[in-house]
Design a protein around this motif. Structure first.
Motif, mmCIF file in Angstrom:
data_model
loop_
_atom_site.group_PDB
_atom_site.id
_atom_site.type_symbol
_atom_site.label_atom_id
_atom_site.label_comp_id
_atom_site.label_asym_id
_atom_site.label_seq_id
_atom_site.Cartn_x
_atom_site.Cartn_y
_atom_site.Cartn_z
ATOM 1 N N ILE A 80 0.852 -1.187 0.000
ATOM 2 C CA ILE A 80 0.000 0.000 0.000
ATOM 3 C C ILE A 80 0.889 1.239 0.000
ATOM 4 O O ILE A 80 1.633 1.479 0.948
ATOM 5 C CB ILE A 80 -0.932 0.025 1.239
ATOM 6 C CG1 ILE A 80 -1.718 -1.269 1.369
ATOM 7 C CG2 ILE A 80 -1.832 1.252 1.218
ATOM 8 C CD1 ILE A 80 -2.629 -1.569 0.216
ATOM 9 N N ALA A 81 0.820 2.021 -1.079
ATOM 10 C CA ALA A 81 1.611 3.250 -1.172
ATOM 11 C C ALA A 81 0.931 4.403 -0.446
ATOM 12 O O ALA A 81 1.595 5.277 0.099
ATOM 13 C CB ALA A 81 1.842 3.626 -2.640
ATOM 14 N N ALA A 82 -0.393 4.410 -0.450
ATOM 15 C CA ALA A 82 -1.148 5.477 0.217
ATOM 16 C C ALA A 82 -2.448 4.904 0.737
ATOM 17 O O ALA A 82 -3.050 4.029 0.117
ATOM 18 C CB ALA A 82 -1.425 6.619 -0.759
ATOM 19 N N LEU A 83 -2.856 5.412 1.892
ATOM 20 C CA LEU A 83 -4.094 4.981 2.523
ATOM 21 C C LEU A 83 -4.825 6.238 2.965
ATOM 22 O O LEU A 83 -4.244 7.102 3.612
ATOM 23 C CB LEU A 83 -3.767 4.097 3.723
ATOM 24 C CG LEU A 83 -4.946 3.537 4.501
ATOM 25 C CD1 LEU A 83 -4.612 2.128 4.949
ATOM 26 C CD2 LEU A 83 -5.292 4.394 5.671
ATOM 27 N N ARG A 84 -6.078 6.336 2.596
ATOM 28 C CA ARG A 84 -6.892 7.500 2.957
ATOM 29 C C ARG A 84 -8.153 7.006 3.649
ATOM 30 O O ARG A 84 -8.848 6.129 3.125
ATOM 31 C CB ARG A 84 -7.243 8.301 1.714
ATOM 32 C CG ARG A 84 -8.096 9.502 1.983
ATOM 33 C CD ARG A 84 -8.367 10.246 0.707
ATOM 34 N NE ARG A 84 -9.352 11.284 0.955
ATOM 35 C CZ ARG A 84 -10.016 11.911 0.028
ATOM 36 N NH1 ARG A 84 -9.797 11.639 -1.243
ATOM 37 N NH2 ARG A 84 -10.882 12.835 0.329
ATOM 38 N N ILE A 85 -8.418 7.547 4.811
ATOM 39 C CA ILE A 85 -9.624 7.204 5.566
ATOM 40 C C ILE A 85 -10.494 8.453 5.639
ATOM 41 O O ILE A 85 -10.055 9.497 6.112
ATOM 42 C CB ILE A 85 -9.287 6.723 6.987
ATOM 43 C CG1 ILE A 85 -8.386 5.479 6.943
ATOM 44 C CG2 ILE A 85 -10.562 6.442 7.776
ATOM 45 C CD1 ILE A 85 -7.889 5.026 8.303
#
Length: 99
Positions: A80-85
């Motif tokens: 996972i390069a980026a995670l947005r919640i």
């Protein structure tokens, strides 16, 4: 409880690693149910272009959810390069009972 939209952006050149760990990733997601704790998977699936995935998850708060997602095999194995919640309110439709 709140519902959150979680966006995964897959890291470049991690297709083989994701393929290897996909069964464990899906097992992790399947474990997100009320009888196992305060976090419940509502729906999830990959984007059709292969760039990442969207997960809809019910959780008490963003911090608790973020901590739980650290245990996802895709995160553990750096796919996972980026995670947005983002908090999300399903007002109408089939998921509105989660609001």
């Amino acid at each position: 409880m709140s519902v959150f939209a979680v966006e995964y952006v897959y890291a470049a050149n991690t297709d083989a690693t994701r393929d290897e760990h996909r069964p464990a990733h899906r097992e992790f997601l399947a474990s997100l149910k009320p009888e196992n704790g305060p976090i419940t998977l509502v729906a999830s699936g990959p984007y059709t272009d292969g760039s990442g995935a969207l997960l809809l998850i019910s959780a008490p708060d963003e911090a608790t959810l973020g901590e739980a997602l650290k245990n996802d095999p895709f995160n553990i194995h750096n796919t996972i390069a980026a995670l947005r919640i983002t908090g999300w309110v399903p007002v109408t439709g089939e998921l509105s009972h989660h609001a």
